[in-house]
Enzyme design. Structure first.
Site, mmCIF file in Angstrom:
data_model
loop_
_atom_site.group_PDB
_atom_site.id
_atom_site.type_symbol
_atom_site.label_atom_id
_atom_site.label_comp_id
_atom_site.label_asym_id
_atom_site.label_seq_id
_atom_site.Cartn_x
_atom_site.Cartn_y
_atom_site.Cartn_z
ATOM 1 N N ARG A 25 95.152 19.925 20.621
ATOM 2 C CA ARG A 25 96.507 19.538 21.061
ATOM 3 C C ARG A 25 97.025 20.431 22.194
ATOM 4 O O ARG A 25 97.678 19.952 23.106
ATOM 5 C CB ARG A 25 97.446 19.535 19.867
ATOM 6 C CG ARG A 25 96.990 18.488 18.850
ATOM 7 C CD ARG A 25 98.099 17.735 18.237
ATOM 8 N NE ARG A 25 97.582 16.593 17.516
ATOM 9 C CZ ARG A 25 98.197 16.024 16.496
ATOM 10 N NH1 ARG A 25 99.356 16.491 16.082
ATOM 11 N NH2 ARG A 25 97.669 14.970 15.902
ATOM 12 N N ASP A 103 81.303 36.648 12.929
ATOM 13 C CA ASP A 103 80.747 37.546 13.948
ATOM 14 C C ASP A 103 79.424 37.040 14.524
ATOM 15 O O ASP A 103 79.152 37.227 15.709
ATOM 16 C CB ASP A 103 80.647 38.993 13.438
ATOM 17 C CG ASP A 103 79.819 39.119 12.182
ATOM 18 O OD1 ASP A 103 79.559 38.089 11.532
ATOM 19 O OD2 ASP A 103 79.432 40.246 11.843
ATOM 20 N N ARG A 171 80.078 40.552 1.383
ATOM 21 C CA ARG A 171 78.789 41.249 1.434
ATOM 22 C C ARG A 171 78.945 42.647 2.019
ATOM 23 O O ARG A 171 78.456 43.612 1.460
ATOM 24 C CB ARG A 171 77.778 40.431 2.249
ATOM 25 C CG ARG A 171 76.565 40.090 1.430
ATOM 26 C CD ARG A 171 75.676 39.114 2.138
ATOM 27 N NE ARG A 171 76.060 37.749 1.835
ATOM 28 C CZ ARG A 171 76.034 36.740 2.710
ATOM 29 N NH1 ARG A 171 75.644 36.937 3.942
ATOM 30 N NH2 ARG A 171 76.381 35.540 2.340
ATOM 31 N N ARG A 243 83.034 40.310 -20.484
ATOM 32 C CA ARG A 243 82.594 39.010 -19.941
ATOM 33 C C ARG A 243 82.609 39.073 -18.422
ATOM 34 O O ARG A 243 83.371 39.860 -17.838
ATOM 35 C CB ARG A 243 83.516 37.888 -20.409
ATOM 36 C CG ARG A 243 83.487 37.661 -21.900
ATOM 37 C CD ARG A 243 82.132 37.075 -22.319
ATOM 38 N NE ARG A 243 81.911 37.227 -23.746
ATOM 39 C CZ ARG A 243 82.204 36.289 -24.647
ATOM 40 N NH1 ARG A 243 82.732 35.160 -24.259
ATOM 41 N NH2 ARG A 243 81.962 36.500 -25.927
#
Ligand code: ADP
Length: 319
Positions: A25, A103, A171, A243
């Site tokens: 746009r 990246d 990560r 858990r």
């Protein structure tokens, strides 16, 4: 510049659609035609390219994922692949490109600019791991998805007086774990940027238990190790019923938050603005709530620093 292209690349993130809409746009507002390239750099090489009109990006601002689809493309990492891509762009008369991605995608964008094809990067990833911007598009949505999940886990953790380990994405970057941990009052936050001490984690859990705490939540960023491994270690060391929940890909989906929609609109618009002014090989970002840009090579040569003050605060508040 009379004709530009836009693509999304690498891992998808909520808000990419809002960024595509803003690029399309803003360009059309400036009397510039826009072509959508499908499946990231793979579509650039194969020529999967279509002209986009105002209506093509209607009704997508609130949708997760990316209407242009995304892909990883090994061929684009070769000189030959990139030359094919530039040839496709030139054949269609496209003179500049906006790449929305992480990246890896930015490195591709930088290489295109080196070949003389002006390309601008817009940071889209849930990891918030791109140097040169305070926030990436999708981080806030993923954060809220994690918070929502942990709020639910907390209910059952309290009912059963359990310890819960929640593994979140990240990560190399602990932002998602850190922000979610602060927002959810987690007992411990384990992130790749800071060393952790298992004895201290166990000690804190035991202290909480003695104080009569009904539940404990530990957040682990995937880069440090798997949630189930941590769960087992903690259960063995404390003998508290533990858990584990691995949140996985639910963190990448969903309707973008207001913050991400606005960020995507601002950065998509800024990318077009600087491209039309003649910029190349730059990334747009947000710093101190202002849009700005810097060269991709300078941004990626910095190491992205985690906000250590925030990490310290999280530790102070979870005594
Ligand atoms: P992200 O953009 O989310 O970090 P990737 O690292 O998988 O995702 O990168 C997306 C795509 O960008 C890759 O599949 C490849 O086509 C391109 N790319 C990544 N690194 C480079 C590089 N060094 N040179 C050229 N292209 C690259």
């Amino acid at each position: 510049m009379k004709r530009i292209g836009v693509l999304t690349s690498g891992g998808d993130s909520p808000g990419m659609n809002a960024a595509v809409r803003a690029v399309v746009r803003k360009a059309i507002f400036n009397n510039v035609e826009v072509y959508g390239i499908y499946y990231g750099y793979a579509g650039l090489i194969s020529g999967d390219i279509k002209k986009l009109e105002i209506g093509d990006v209607g009704d997508i601002i609130h949708r997760g994922g990316t209407m242009l689809y995304t892909a990883r493309c090994e061929e684009f990492k070769t000189e030959e692949g990139r030359e094919k891509a530039v040839a496709q762009l030139k054949e269609l008369g496209i003179e500049g490109l906006v790449v929305i991605g992480g990246d890896g995608s930015f490195r591709g964008a930088e290489k295109l600019s080196e070949l003389g094809f002006p390309t601008i990067g817009v940071p889209g990833t849930i990891d918030n791991d791109i140097p040169g911007t305070d926030f990436t598009i999708g981080f806030d949505t993923a954060l809220n998805t994690v918070i929502d999940a942990i709020d639910k886990i907390r209910d059952t953790a309290t009912s059963h007086e359990r310890t819960y380990v929640v593994e979140v994405m990240g990560r190399d970057a602990g932002d998602l774990a850190l922000w979610a941990g602060l927002a959810d009052g987690a007992e411990s936050i384990i992130i790749p940027e800071e060393p952790f001490n298992m004895d201290k984690i166990v000690e804190r859990l035991k202290r909480g238990h003695e104080r009569g705490k009904k539940h404990s939540i530990i957040i682990v960023a995937e880069g440090v190790g798997s949630g189930p491994e941590f769960g087992k270690k903690i259960q063995d060391a404390t003998s508290f019923e533990t858990r584990v929940t691995v949140l996985g890909h639910i963190q990448r989906g969903g309707s973008p938050t207001g913050f991400d929609r606005v960020l995507a609109s601002r950065l998509g618009g800024k990318a077009v603005e600087i491209l039309l002014e003649g910029a190349a090989g730059q990334m747009v970002g947000i710093k101190n709530n202002k849009e700005y840009y810097q060269s991709i090579s300078a941004a990626l040569s910095e190491k992205r620093e985690l906000d250590l003050e925030l990490y310290r605060l999280s530790q102070e508040l979870s005594i």
